[in-house]
Every structure is written in structure tokens, then in C-alpha cells.
Design a protein around this motif. Structure first.
Motif, PDB file in Angstrom:
ATOM      1  N   TYR A  94     -11.926 -21.370  31.534  1.00  0.00           N
ATOM      2  CA  TYR A  94     -11.439 -22.239  30.458  1.00  0.00           C
ATOM      3  C   TYR A  94     -10.016 -21.853  30.082  1.00  0.00           C
ATOM      4  O   TYR A  94      -9.130 -22.716  29.977  1.00  0.00           O
ATOM      5  N   TRP A  95      -9.797 -20.549  29.857  1.00  0.00           N
ATOM      6  CA  TRP A  95      -8.475 -20.115  29.402  1.00  0.00           C
ATOM      7  C   TRP A  95      -7.413 -20.333  30.469  1.00  0.00           C
ATOM      8  O   TRP A  95      -6.259 -20.651  30.158  1.00  0.00           O
ATOM      9  N   ASN A  96      -7.778 -20.163  31.732  1.00  0.00           N
ATOM     10  CA  ASN A  96      -6.827 -20.457  32.808  1.00  0.00           C
ATOM     11  C   ASN A  96      -6.377 -21.910  32.748  1.00  0.00           C
ATOM     12  O   ASN A  96      -5.193 -22.220  32.916  1.00  0.00           O
ATOM     13  N   ALA A  97      -7.333 -22.820  32.534  1.00  0.00           N
ATOM     14  CA  ALA A  97      -6.996 -24.241  32.442  1.00  0.00           C
ATOM     15  C   ALA A  97      -6.169 -24.522  31.191  1.00  0.00           C
ATOM     16  O   ALA A  97      -5.214 -25.303  31.228  1.00  0.00           O
ATOM     17  N   TYR A  98      -6.533 -23.874  30.091  1.00  0.00           N
ATOM     18  CA  TYR A  98      -5.792 -24.046  28.828  1.00  0.00           C
ATOM     19  C   TYR A  98      -4.331 -23.613  28.996  1.00  0.00           C
ATOM     20  O   TYR A  98      -3.402 -24.349  28.645  1.00  0.00           O
ATOM     21  N   VAL A  99      -4.146 -22.409  29.527  1.00  0.00           N
ATOM     22  CA  VAL A  99      -2.784 -21.878  29.680  1.00  0.00           C
ATOM     23  C   VAL A  99      -1.991 -22.694  30.694  1.00  0.00           C
ATOM     24  O   VAL A  99      -0.832 -23.041  30.463  1.00  0.00           O
ATOM     25  N   ALA A 100      -2.607 -22.986  31.830  1.00  0.00           N
ATOM     26  CA  ALA A 100      -1.905 -23.728  32.879  1.00  0.00           C
ATOM     27  C   ALA A 100      -1.368 -25.057  32.369  1.00  0.00           C
ATOM     28  O   ALA A 100      -0.234 -25.448  32.688  1.00  0.00           O
ATOM     29  N   ASN A 101      -2.162 -25.747  31.553  1.00  0.00           N
ATOM     30  CA  ASN A 101      -1.786 -27.093  31.116  1.00  0.00           C
ATOM     31  C   ASN A 101      -1.039 -27.147  29.791  1.00  0.00           C
ATOM     32  O   ASN A 101      -0.149 -27.979  29.612  1.00  0.00           O
ATOM     33  N   THR A 102      -1.388 -26.262  28.846  1.00  0.00           N
ATOM     34  CA  THR A 102      -0.802 -26.381  27.506  1.00  0.00           C
ATOM     35  C   THR A 102       0.241 -25.327  27.183  1.00  0.00           C
ATOM     36  O   THR A 102       0.977 -25.475  26.215  1.00  0.00           O
ATOM     37  N   GLN A 103       0.307 -24.240  27.985  1.00  0.00           N
ATOM     38  CA  GLN A 103       1.287 -23.194  27.716  1.00  0.00           C
ATOM     39  C   GLN A 103       2.335 -23.106  28.822  1.00  0.00           C
ATOM     40  O   GLN A 103       3.533 -23.060  28.548  1.00  0.00           O
ATOM     41  N   MET A 104       1.886 -23.095  30.060  1.00  0.00           N
ATOM     42  CA  MET A 104       2.832 -23.142  31.168  1.00  0.00           C
ATOM     43  C   MET A 104       3.379 -24.559  31.345  1.00  0.00           C
ATOM     44  O   MET A 104       4.400 -24.751  31.975  1.00  0.00           O
ATOM     45  N   TYR A 105       2.676 -25.533  30.784  1.00  0.00           N
ATOM     46  CA  TYR A 105       3.008 -26.955  30.933  1.00  0.00           C
ATOM     47  C   TYR A 105       2.926 -27.382  32.394  1.00  0.00           C
ATOM     48  O   TYR A 105       3.784 -28.085  32.923  1.00  0.00           O
ATOM     49  N   GLY A 106       1.855 -26.932  33.052  1.00  0.00           N
ATOM     50  CA  GLY A 106       1.595 -27.358  34.416  1.00  0.00           C
ATOM     51  C   GLY A 106       1.080 -28.784  34.458  1.00  0.00           C
ATOM     52  O   GLY A 106       0.856 -29.425  33.426  1.00  0.00           O
ATOM     53  N   GLN A 107       0.862 -29.255  35.676  1.00  0.00           N
ATOM     54  CA  GLN A 107       0.497 -30.654  35.878  1.00  0.00           C
ATOM     55  C   GLN A 107      -0.954 -30.744  36.359  1.00  0.00           C
ATOM     56  O   GLN A 107      -1.237 -30.822  37.540  1.00  0.00           O
ATOM     57  N   GLY A 108      -1.884 -30.692  35.401  1.00  0.00           N
ATOM     58  CA  GLY A 108      -3.288 -30.706  35.777  1.00  0.00           C
ATOM     59  C   GLY A 108      -4.139 -31.479  34.795  1.00  0.00           C
ATOM     60  O   GLY A 108      -3.677 -32.437  34.166  1.00  0.00           O
ATOM     61  N   THR A 109      -5.382 -31.068  34.659  1.00  0.00           N
ATOM     62  CA  THR A 109      -6.344 -31.715  33.763  1.00  0.00           C
ATOM     63  C   THR A 109      -6.936 -30.664  32.829  1.00  0.00           C
ATOM     64  O   THR A 109      -7.301 -29.570  33.270  1.00  0.00           O
TER      65      THR A 109
ATOM     66  N   PHE B  17      -3.018 -32.499  23.624  1.00  0.00           N
ATOM     67  CA  PHE B  17      -3.539 -31.411  24.448  1.00  0.00           C
ATOM     68  C   PHE B  17      -5.062 -31.362  24.476  1.00  0.00           C
ATOM     69  O   PHE B  17      -5.637 -30.574  25.226  1.00  0.00           O
ATOM     70  N   ASP B  18      -5.725 -32.165  23.668  1.00  0.00           N
ATOM     71  CA  ASP B  18      -7.181 -32.197  23.727  1.00  0.00           C
ATOM     72  C   ASP B  18      -7.686 -32.912  24.973  1.00  0.00           C
ATOM     73  O   ASP B  18      -8.836 -32.737  25.381  1.00  0.00           O
ATOM     74  N   ASP B  19      -6.799 -33.703  25.607  1.00  0.00           N
ATOM     75  CA  ASP B  19      -7.206 -34.468  26.791  1.00  0.00           C
ATOM     76  C   ASP B  19      -5.986 -34.685  27.673  1.00  0.00           C
ATOM     77  O   ASP B  19      -5.292 -35.693  27.570  1.00  0.00           O
ATOM     78  N   VAL B  20      -5.717 -33.706  28.531  1.00  0.00           N
ATOM     79  CA  VAL B  20      -4.536 -33.729  29.406  1.00  0.00           C
ATOM     80  C   VAL B  20      -4.936 -34.269  30.776  1.00  0.00           C
ATOM     81  O   VAL B  20      -5.914 -33.811  31.369  1.00  0.00           O
ATOM     82  N   ARG B  21      -4.174 -35.241  31.261  1.00  0.00           N
ATOM     83  CA  ARG B  21      -4.456 -35.806  32.591  1.00  0.00           C
ATOM     84  C   ARG B  21      -3.135 -35.999  33.344  1.00  0.00           C
ATOM     85  O   ARG B  21      -2.201 -36.609  32.825  1.00  0.00           O
ATOM     86  N   HIS B  22      -3.063 -35.458  34.549  1.00  0.00           N
ATOM     87  CA  HIS B  22      -1.895 -35.684  35.403  1.00  0.00           C
ATOM     88  C   HIS B  22      -2.362 -36.179  36.770  1.00  0.00           C
ATOM     89  O   HIS B  22      -3.406 -35.764  37.272  1.00  0.00           O
ATOM     90  N   ASN B  23      -1.574 -37.051  37.344  1.00  0.00           N
ATOM     91  CA  ASN B  23      -1.851 -37.553  38.675  1.00  0.00           C
ATOM     92  C   ASN B  23      -0.550 -37.504  39.481  1.00  0.00           C
ATOM     93  O   ASN B  23       0.385 -38.239  39.158  1.00  0.00           O
ATOM     94  N   PRO B  24      -0.437 -36.618  40.458  1.00  0.00           N
ATOM     95  CA  PRO B  24      -1.512 -35.775  40.993  1.00  0.00           C
ATOM     96  C   PRO B  24      -1.787 -34.563  40.104  1.00  0.00           C
ATOM     97  O   PRO B  24      -0.916 -34.099  39.377  1.00  0.00           O
TER      98      PRO B  24
END
Length: 456
Positions: free
Chosen positions: A278-293, A312-319
Motif C-alpha cells: 500500500y505504502w509503495n503505491a501511495y508514495v509512488a503516486n502521491t509523493q514521487m508523483y509517478g504515473q500509476g494507479t 489523490f484518493d483516486d489516481v489513474r494514469h494511462n499508461p
């Protein structure tokens, strides 16, 4: 001869009796009926041992992929740090596509960035040893980035022009052993970089407009917040709740946690939040600002007002360049053991006595259950249970603090203990719990307990 013959006949008779008995048992045993083989198992027809080999191959591949992701994959974060903040234009000098004099290696090391000696060409290693590398030239920083040797930072180039920059997990959660010189050495994955001044590095960006618009405050205030963090600290909730400072005026940033010794551990951060994955996904998307879900409906509400703008409660990137990497990343992190303290860094005899105090009179093992040194299960506690304020706990969805594992305490001593470093050393931690729990430890017991903690 006659004795030998008798023994032989006796053995043959015994074997015959055994064979007859086996036949009778099988004949009398009822036939197994109504049991079906799993069609999936039946279809596999895997030779004995082959699936074990698949497990071994899978484990090796996951660990190797995870290490590569942990160290070098930006997860698409260059879209924020490069494209939006333009941080690469502050790091590069004008000769390499920057807007000013650029960032020198000496300045980078002072900001806590580390260099992996294993990625440097041997000729450069020898030049650094001989003092023949100019650490006050931004062009040297460019060469280090081109060699992919700056831990947790990846530069993007078109020829000699730096066109972007991204960060990886190793940015905060790796350091080096200083084997070549201060800040340059062999990687230590999972160790928190308590020298890293994330706020100062972010503040180097030519523009902080994405941050100001998200937090809805002027740029000078954002810069003041970033400057308040200091080395080894980061605020992973600021862009959710906007609470930059505690009620006492101190920074809301917490010490960068370790990413080692997580095997068997349920929750990841000082205040829980969720599992390691969970935290990996949280950090990747909301702190590193990566391009994921990333999805967490708990963030949608008055407790996290900034989320109304960040979504940030519902992040979606394509790809999505994050989600497929979460499994191997998780696997690699679970493979990183807590490091053992240096041989002569504690009193061994005192530590042996201290173990008995830890497991008995001091009541430490009630929560820090060996060998995990956290609770198996739900390791969360109300602030009053551990005798501290609730500021950081309330910034999390559950409002509680996690029992932090104790392995490798020596590797995270810098900056103090607890989430905010409020206890300068282990003596202060022990003194806190002695007051809270009225333990009545003798001076010798306190000393022995601290030596045991140092041995973990």
C-alpha cells in the motif's frame, strides 16, 4: 553352516509373512470413492521437483527485478520533477541546458545526496581518490548523473543537454558506506538517508507553482515550509492535509523511516496507513508523483482537505507505469534484512543481561515481540498508550501509532528516535517508558537494556 541356514530361512519366512499381510490389507481396504482430482492439477502433469524449480526461478527473478526498480526506476516521476518543477534546469549549468551556474558535486553532497562508487568508471574512482576531480564544477555533477551513480536520482539527456530528472525509491531509502570518501561509497539499500535534505533539494527548482496551487498558499510560504524540514526529514501527508507545522511550531515532517527488516511486518509507517505494498503505491503516486494507479477512499473527506484539489484518493494514469512493478518492488524490500550493528558498538555481556530486562521487567516484549520486534497482527496503539501527543497520529486515517520494529536501530540513530526524533538517544527512550509505565528499573538494568537495544 546350519546356523546360517536357519537365519536365512527365518528371514525368508518373515518376508513371506509380511507380503501376505500386505496383500490382505490391500484386499480388505475399501476403495476410495467420490474424490476428484483438481482439473488444473491434472492438466499440469508437472514432473517431480519441477514446480520447486519454478518457485526458485520466480524468487530470483522477483528479487532482481525489484532491486532494479528500487534503485533505478523513476516510475514516471520525471513528469513532475522535470516537466513541471524544472528541477533539472537548476541542477545543470547553462552549458548543459540549465538556467544558472548549476549544482556542484560538493553542494549535492552537502544536501545529502549520495554517489554509488559501484557505478563509477574505475578511472574516475582513481581520480577522486587522488583529488583530481573538480567537485566545485557543475559539469562533474552531469558526468555523475550520466553514469547513473547519484543514488535515487536519474537524469535524462539529449546529447550533453539535460532534459529532465526523476527520482527513485532509493532517493530516501538508500545511503552509502562512505568507503571512498564522505558521501561516496557502496550502496546500503533500505537504510534511511538521514543526511538527505529533501526540502532544500525541492526548493532548488526554478518554479514551485505546482506545489503552491496544490496547497493554495504563496510560493514564499512553500519555500519556508521546505526549509523547515532539514536533513533526514520528509512530510508525506502535507499534500493531503496541508498541516505543515505542529501546534508547538515545529515542522510536521517526520524522520525518513528504514525500508529494511520488513519481512513479517504488517504495516509500514509510523502511523500505519497500510501494508508495505500500500505504502509503495501511495508514495509512488502521491509523493514521487509517478504515473500509476492509487485508490484509497479514506482520503476523501474533511480530514484531508487538499485531496479535493489533488484527487489523490483516486489516481489513474494511462499508461500505468507503476502497478506492474509493485510486486517485485515489495519482494525486494522484504529481502532486505535489518543490518547488524558493528562488532564493538555495544557491551555484549550487558546486552545479554539486558535481553532478560527487555523480555521481563521492562515489558518491552509485550509490544516489540521477538524476533519481529513488533506485534504479529494489528500493531496499532492510541497516543495515550505510548505517552505522546496525537498530532502525527491524527494525520493518518486511523489516528493511531504503529509499533516500529527495532532491528538495525543503530542505522537510524541520526536525528533521534520516534517519528519526529523527539528522543535524542536510546537512554531517553528508556527513560520515557520508565516514567510512563512506572517500571522501577535499577540503574544497572537501564544500562543493560540500552546495550541490548544497541545490539539489535
Amino acid at each position: 553352516m546350519r546356523g546360517h541356514l536357519n537365519v536365512t530361512l527365518s528371514i525368508k519366512s518373515s518376508l513371506a509373512v509380511a507380503a501376505i499381510a500386505s496383500t490382505l490389507v490391500l484386499a480388505c481396504a475399501p476403495a476410495v470413492k467420490g474424490v476428484k482430482t483438481d482439473p488444473a492439477v491434472k492438466a499440469q502433469r508437472i514432473p517431480t521437483g519441477e514446480f520447486d524449480d519454478q518457485i526458485d526461478d520466480h524468487a530470483k527473478a522477483m528479487r532482481e527485478q525489484g532491486r532494479e526498480i528500487f534503485r533505478y526506476d523513476t516510475l514516471g516521476s520525471e513528469a513532475f520533477w522535470g516537466d513541471k518543477l524544472g528541477l533539472h534546469r537548476a541542477i545543470a549549468d547553462q552549458e548543459h541546458g540549465g538556467v544558472g551556474k548549476g549544482l556542484t558535486p560538493r553542494e549535492a553532497l552537502k544536501a545529502g545526496l549520495k554517489v554509488d562508487v559501484g557505478k563509477l568508471p574505475q578511472i574516475l574512482v582513481e581520480a577522486i581518490k587522488g583529488g583530481k576531480v573538480d567537485l566545485d564544477k557543475a559539469g562533474t555533477t552531469i558526468e555523475l548523473l550520466k553514469a547513473d551513480s547519484v543514488v535515487g536520482v536519474k537524469g535524462f539527456f539529449s546529447g550533453n543537454t539535460m532534459t529532465g530528472i526523476g527520482i527513485t525509491c532509493a532517493f530516501c531509502h538508500s545511503t552509502v558506506d562512505d568507503s571512498l570518501t564522505a558521501g561516496i561509497g557502496r550502496r546500503l539499500d533500505g537504510w534511511p538517508n538521514r543526511d538527505l535534505n529533501v526540502g532544500a533539494i525541492a526548493a532548488m527548482a526554478p518554479t514551485l507553482a505546482p506545489m503552491t496551487s496544490l496547497l493554495n498558499v504563496p510560493e514564499d510560504k512553500v519555500r519556508a515550509v521546505l526549509a523547515s524540514w532539514g536533513p533526514g526529514r520528509y512530510d508525506a501527508e502535507l499534500n493531503q492535509d496541508g498541516k505543515a507545522f505542529r501546534p508547538d511550531g515545529k515542522t510536521g515532517a517526520t524522520l525518513i523511516p528504514a525500508a529494511f527488516g520488513l519481512a513479517g511486518v504488517n504495516l509500514h509507517t509510523y502511523t500505519g496507513w497500510g501494508s508495505v505494498t500500500y505504502w509503495n503505491a501511495y508514495v509512488a503516486n502521491t509523493q514521487m508523483y509517478g504515473q500509476g494507479t492509487f485508490f484509497d477512499p479514506r482520503l476523501k473527506g474533511h480530514k484531508f482537505p487538499v485531496v479535493t484539489r489533488s484527487k489523490f484518493d483516486d489516481v489513474r494514469h494511462n499508461p500505468d507505469v507503476v502497478t506492474a512493478k509493485l510486486a517485485p518492488l515489495h519482494y525486494y524490500q522484504l529481502s532486505i534484512p535489518a543490518p547488524k550493528p558493528p562488532e564493538n558498538s555495544f557491551d555484549k555481556a550487558a546486552a545479554r543481561r539486558g535481553e532478560a530486562v527487555f523480555n521481563g521487567k521492562a515489558q518491552c516484549a509485550r509490544c516489540h515481540v521477538p524476533p519481529l520486534f513488533t506485534e504479529p497482527g494489528w500493531s496499532m496503539h492510541d497516543p495515550e498508550e505510548i505517552g505522546i501527543d496525537d498530532f502525527q497520529a491524527k494525520r493518518s486515517p486511523d489516528g493511531k501509532y504503529r509499533t516500529t520494529p527495532l532491528g538495525g536501530l543503530f542505522a537510524r540513530a541520526k536525528g533521534g528516535y520516534y517519528h519526529d526524533g523527539r528522543f535524542a538517544d536510546l537512554n531517553a527512550v528508556v527513560a520515557h517508558y520508565e516514567r510512563l509505565l512506572k517500571l522501577g528499573l535499577a540503574d544497572a538494568e537501564r544500562r543493560d537494556l540500552v546495550e541490548y537495544l544497541k545490539s539489535l
